[in-house]
Design a protein around this motif. Structure first.
Motif, PDB file in Angstrom:
ATOM      1  N   CYS A  69     -65.214 -38.473  19.395  1.00 33.34           N
ATOM      2  CA  CYS A  69     -65.322 -38.124  20.814  1.00 33.34           C
ATOM      3  C   CYS A  69     -64.608 -36.805  21.082  1.00 33.34           C
ATOM      4  O   CYS A  69     -65.129 -35.920  21.766  1.00 33.34           O
ATOM      5  CB  CYS A  69     -64.740 -39.250  21.669  1.00 33.34           C
ATOM      6  N   HIS A  70     -63.416 -36.654  20.515  1.00 34.97           N
ATOM      7  CA  HIS A  70     -62.666 -35.412  20.679  1.00 34.97           C
ATOM      8  C   HIS A  70     -63.468 -34.235  20.116  1.00 34.97           C
ATOM      9  O   HIS A  70     -63.591 -33.192  20.756  1.00 34.97           O
ATOM     10  CB  HIS A  70     -61.301 -35.511  19.989  1.00 34.97           C
ATOM     11  N   TRP A  73     -66.485 -33.232  22.387  1.00 37.22           N
ATOM     12  CA  TRP A  73     -66.059 -32.512  23.584  1.00 37.22           C
ATOM     13  C   TRP A  73     -65.462 -31.152  23.236  1.00 37.22           C
ATOM     14  O   TRP A  73     -65.656 -30.176  23.956  1.00 37.22           O
ATOM     15  CB  TRP A  73     -65.076 -33.348  24.412  1.00 37.22           C
ATOM     16  N   HIS A  76     -68.284 -28.762  22.759  1.00 36.11           N
ATOM     17  CA  HIS A  76     -68.847 -28.427  24.078  1.00 36.11           C
ATOM     18  C   HIS A  76     -67.976 -27.386  24.791  1.00 36.11           C
ATOM     19  O   HIS A  76     -68.476 -26.366  25.273  1.00 36.11           O
ATOM     20  CB  HIS A  76     -68.952 -29.711  24.903  1.00 36.11           C
ATOM     21  N   VAL A 133     -59.653 -31.366  26.271  1.00 33.53           N
ATOM     22  CA  VAL A 133     -60.572 -32.437  25.867  1.00 33.53           C
ATOM     23  C   VAL A 133     -60.176 -33.771  26.486  1.00 33.53           C
ATOM     24  O   VAL A 133     -61.038 -34.540  26.920  1.00 33.53           O
ATOM     25  CB  VAL A 133     -60.653 -32.542  24.329  1.00 33.53           C
ATOM     26  N   PHE A 136     -61.870 -35.189  29.466  1.00 32.39           N
ATOM     27  CA  PHE A 136     -63.283 -35.537  29.415  1.00 32.39           C
ATOM     28  C   PHE A 136     -63.622 -36.679  28.456  1.00 32.39           C
ATOM     29  O   PHE A 136     -64.536 -37.443  28.724  1.00 32.39           O
ATOM     30  CB  PHE A 136     -64.099 -34.303  28.989  1.00 32.39           C
ATOM     31  N   CYS A 137     -62.942 -36.765  27.337  1.00 30.94           N
ATOM     32  CA  CYS A 137     -63.302 -37.713  26.281  1.00 30.94           C
ATOM     33  C   CYS A 137     -63.169 -39.159  26.756  1.00 30.94           C
ATOM     34  O   CYS A 137     -62.089 -39.614  27.112  1.00 30.94           O
ATOM     35  CB  CYS A 137     -62.433 -37.471  25.040  1.00 30.94           C
TER      36      CYS A 137
END
Length: 156
Positions: A69-70, A73, A76, A133, A136-137
Motif C-alpha cells: 500500500c505504501h 501511494w 502515485h 503517504v 492516504f494509505c
C-alpha cells in the motif's frame, strides 16, 4: 462525504486431519484465502505456533499489505511531484511482541524501500513523500502501531 468500500474474501480452513479440533496437536493451522476472480492463496500459522514455514502467515500478509500500500501511494505521489521512479523494492521489518498469555501484536514496522530514480531527481523531495503517504494509505491509516521509513535511493 466519504465513500464506502467493501472488500470480501473467503477464508477456508484446510487443516482437518480427520478429527477436527479434538486434540490441540491433532489439526493443521492451514487455510486458503479465496477472493472472487483471483488466485487462491494457501496460508498457515507462524511456524513458532506450529505453522508451515513454506506458506504465508497472517503477520507476513499484514506486513506485505502495509508495504505494498505504501509503495503504490508513493509511486502515485512521486508521479504527481515529478519524481521519476524506475524501480522500487522493499524489505519491510515488522516488530512484534508476545505477552505472558500468548497474546501477540505488532509494536512497530519499518519500511525499507530501495528506490531507483532518474538521474538528477530531487532526493530530499523524494524522501519527503514517504511522510505524505500515511495520509492516504488505507492500510497504514488502519493499523494502531507506528510505521517508520528508512528509504535508500539510487540514481539511474
Amino acid at each position: 462525504m466519504a465513500k464506502s468500500h467493501d472488500y470480501t474474501a473467503e477464508i477456508i480452513w484446510t487443516g482437518d486431519r480427520g478429527e477436527g479440533t479434538r486434540r490441540y496437536r491433532g489439526y493443521d493451522r492451514t487455510w486458503r484465502i479465496a477472493t472472487p476472480g483471483k488466485p487462491v492463496v494457501e496460508c498457515s500459522n507462524d511456524p513458532v505456533l506450529g505453522g508451515d514455514p513454506a506458506k504465508p502467515n497472517p503477520e507476513d500478509l499484514l506486513l506485505s499489505s502495509l508495504a505494498a500500500c505504501h509503495m503504490l501511494w508513493y509511486l502515485h505521489l512521486a508521479c504527481d511531484a515529478g519524481i521519476v521512479v524506475q524501480a522500487y523494492e522493499d524489505n519491510p521489518l515488522g516488530i512484534g511482541e508476545t505477552g505472558p498469555r500468548g497474546e501477540g501484536r505488532f509494536v512497530r514496522a519499518v519500511l525499507r524501500p530501495k528506490i531507483t530514480v532518474a538521474r538528477g531527481a530531487d532526493l530530499a523531495k523524494a524522501d519527503a513523500l514517504h511522510h505524505e503517504v500515511h495520509h492516504f494509505c488505507f492500510i497504514a491509516r488502519s493499523v494502531n502501531f507506528p510505521i517508520a521509513y528508512d528509504a535508500s535511493y539510487v540514481e539511474a
